[in-house]
Design a protein around this motif. Sequence first.
Motif, PDB file in Angstrom:
ATOM      1  N   ARG B 170     -54.219 -91.577  84.225  1.00 57.06           N
ATOM      2  CA  ARG B 170     -53.790 -91.552  82.817  1.00 57.06           C
ATOM      3  C   ARG B 170     -53.912 -92.935  82.205  1.00 57.06           C
ATOM      4  NH1 ARG B 170     -48.669 -87.843  83.002  1.00 57.06           N
ATOM      5  NH2 ARG B 170     -49.693 -85.859  82.593  1.00 57.06           N
ATOM      6  N   ALA B 171     -53.478 -93.945  82.981  1.00 60.46           N
ATOM      7  CA  ALA B 171     -53.525 -95.318  82.468  1.00 60.46           C
ATOM      8  C   ALA B 171     -54.962 -95.711  82.157  1.00 60.46           C
ATOM      9  CB  ALA B 171     -52.907 -96.277  83.483  1.00 60.46           C
ATOM     10  N   ALA B 172     -55.883 -95.324  83.024  1.00 55.43           N
ATOM     11  CA  ALA B 172     -57.291 -95.660  82.795  1.00 55.43           C
ATOM     12  C   ALA B 172     -57.804 -94.970  81.531  1.00 55.43           C
ATOM     13  CB  ALA B 172     -58.127 -95.258  84.004  1.00 55.43           C
ATOM     14  N   ALA B 173     -57.449 -93.691  81.362  1.00 49.41           N
ATOM     15  CA  ALA B 173     -57.878 -92.956  80.163  1.00 49.41           C
ATOM     16  C   ALA B 173     -57.266 -93.607  78.924  1.00 49.41           C
ATOM     17  CB  ALA B 173     -57.452 -91.500  80.255  1.00 49.41           C
ATOM     18  N   ASP B 174     -56.019 -94.051  79.069  1.00 54.03           N
ATOM     19  CA  ASP B 174     -55.321 -94.718  77.968  1.00 54.03           C
ATOM     20  C   ASP B 174     -56.052 -96.005  77.588  1.00 54.03           C
ATOM     21  OD1 ASP B 174     -52.813 -94.751  76.316  1.00 54.03           O
ATOM     22  OD2 ASP B 174     -52.586 -96.685  77.320  1.00 54.03           O
ATOM     23  N   LEU B 175     -56.689 -96.640  78.594  1.00 53.17           N
ATOM     24  CA  LEU B 175     -57.408 -97.891  78.365  1.00 53.17           C
ATOM     25  C   LEU B 175     -58.890 -97.605  78.095  1.00 53.17           C
ATOM     26  CD1 LEU B 175     -55.590 -99.920  81.110  1.00 53.17           C
ATOM     27  CD2 LEU B 175     -55.548-100.459  78.679  1.00 53.17           C
ATOM     28  N   TYR B 176     -59.152 -96.507  77.423  1.00 55.68           N
ATOM     29  CA  TYR B 176     -60.465 -96.179  76.866  1.00 55.68           C
ATOM     30  C   TYR B 176     -61.530 -95.776  77.888  1.00 55.68           C
ATOM     31  CZ  TYR B 176     -57.939 -98.711  73.326  1.00 55.68           C
ATOM     32  OH  TYR B 176     -56.955 -99.134  72.487  1.00 55.68           O
ATOM     33  N   ALA B 177     -61.119 -95.466  79.131  1.00 54.57           N
ATOM     34  CA  ALA B 177     -62.114 -95.016  80.108  1.00 54.57           C
ATOM     35  C   ALA B 177     -62.408 -93.539  79.861  1.00 54.57           C
ATOM     36  CB  ALA B 177     -61.586 -95.226  81.523  1.00 54.57           C
ATOM     37  N   ARG B 178     -63.700 -93.215  79.740  1.00 55.29           N
ATOM     38  CA  ARG B 178     -64.086 -91.812  79.613  1.00 55.29           C
ATOM     39  C   ARG B 178     -63.843 -91.135  80.952  1.00 55.29           C
ATOM     40  NH1 ARG B 178     -67.125 -91.104  75.178  1.00 55.29           N
ATOM     41  NH2 ARG B 178     -67.268 -93.022  73.970  1.00 55.29           N
TER      42      ARG B 178
END
Lengths: 333, 266
Positions: B170-178
């Motif tokens: 989730r954190a990665a997605a939150d940081l704009y990772a597709r």
Amino acid sequence: MAIRENEFFTLLGPSGCGKTTLLRLIAGFEYPDEGEILLNGRDIALLAPHERPVNTVFQSYALFPHMTVGQNIGFGLEMLGKPRREIAARVDEMLRLVRMEALKDRRTSQISGGQQQRVALARALAPQPKVLLLDEPLSALDYKLRKEMQIELKRLQHETGITFIFVTHDQEEALTMSDRIAVMSGGSILQVGTPRDIYDRPDKRFVADFIGEANFLPAQVLSSAGDRAKVTLGAGGEILAGLPHGTQPQGQITVMVRPEHAEIAGTDADATLSGTLESAVYFGTDTHLNVRLGDGSNFVVRRQNDRCADHGFAPGMPVGVRIRDGAAQVLRD
Amino acid sequence: MARPYSVQRQRGFTLIALFCFVLLYLPMVTLVVYAFNAGATTSAWEGLSLRWFHAAAANERIIDATLRSLTIAPIAGLIATVAATMAALATTRTAPYRGLTFKYAFINQPLMVPEIVTAVALLVVFSRVKIWTGYSGLGYLIAAHTAFCIPFAYLPIRARLETMDLTLERAAADLYARPWMVLRRITLPLLWPGILAGFMLAFVVSLDDVVITEFVKSAGQETLPTYMLGQLRRQTTPEMNAISTVFLGLSVAIVTLFFFLSRKTD
């Protein structure tokens, strides 16, 4: 509900009140069944998390364990496709901002809880989001460190000018840090206001009870003018109490008095209420005096302690309680 | 002086433990010892010798079977691991829904269906396919091994995924990772020990298989285990012991290697 730009806005409520769900809706980890979430006028309710200019500081920090501190902070910028040089510069800037320059190449497992917290903050701030979401970020820290981070968070918000939406169940945290607070319960927002509004002029019994301590007294409205009403207390005595915004209540109501806004009366003539002292509990900075009123209800007076003079109260003695005009607030329900 | 309770001081504990260890390891020790027998039998000891190791190493058919085993196991293990990783991601990175438990059972089917049943079923189907296509290469063995290796790869991978904090993704997605970047940069690196363990298990299980291989293989497609089985029907010389010893050593080496590899990345 509207949150303003550059605001430190807090969602406050007991666990299970829906504050974290609301945060997740804003972050994009959950999607609403209905309704809109507008960011600068654009509805972001159905966008994926990576499409929203919003970053989150997680309760568990969620630092990537297989990356260094620097790589963690640079991750968001990397995903945005920023050039390497810019990322490196920004990572250094963020490390300076959270005062962690020396630990750039450490693994996240090699730093302390407080340091992890700072890295999580730096990582979320690095891409310069429009809104920073903070999900009870201080709850894992010990008391002293939490105090330090409260000041730190305020400083960061001030320096970056980013809107902070902060979720907490800690009323003290909410009161000390927020520009405005939304008190939540059972999935809905009960009251939105400045810390002072929420504390001194709570709308509802739940708000008054959840934030700080409160005495609730049944009363009868005699007359009202503007934002004040003259009321007779059920336990005896007449006072002027503040009215919730835009209400003109009639008949039976409840008024709220904070324990530190009442005092033990010097003379019988001063007393609004009278009763018997049940117990005096020492709390260090102050003493809680539990008074049994004439109608059998309990009333708490909080009295600041004086190192040089003992108050000399003993259980069983008759005491008068004085509530000054304006110290009480009429509740909406 | 009274000592704290410990299960190890229960009466008979040592005896039972020793008995179990002897039962587990005595046959293997015997096998390994007789691999070094100078004589031609596996019962009479005639002195120390590497004779049977040399014999095995010179035996064309053993080399052929070994090479075939070492072709099938990595390919089947790799395909099974890829499939198992995808299945594990699909069954853990989703909200629970009706039928999810059924899906677990479906994926793990090879663990529940008796191997002999699968073997007969594959024999029937593949013999028909062989006639239709005219193809009788290693593909059938690889396909069969892949199928029964999937649950062995799936279980450790799923176990690892379930202990992995979803918040990191989730954190990665939150940081704009597709989604694809989240998988590449966060999920897979953290899942790596589980994937390695899954591959290792699949590899060893494939290397070891007799029943399905025996039914599915075409003429001349001996793997090391089916070759050994065939030899035992004729005569037992310490050559079998020598192969088994090498096989044992190989398995232990693989397991040890993967253990340290996965611990390092953990």
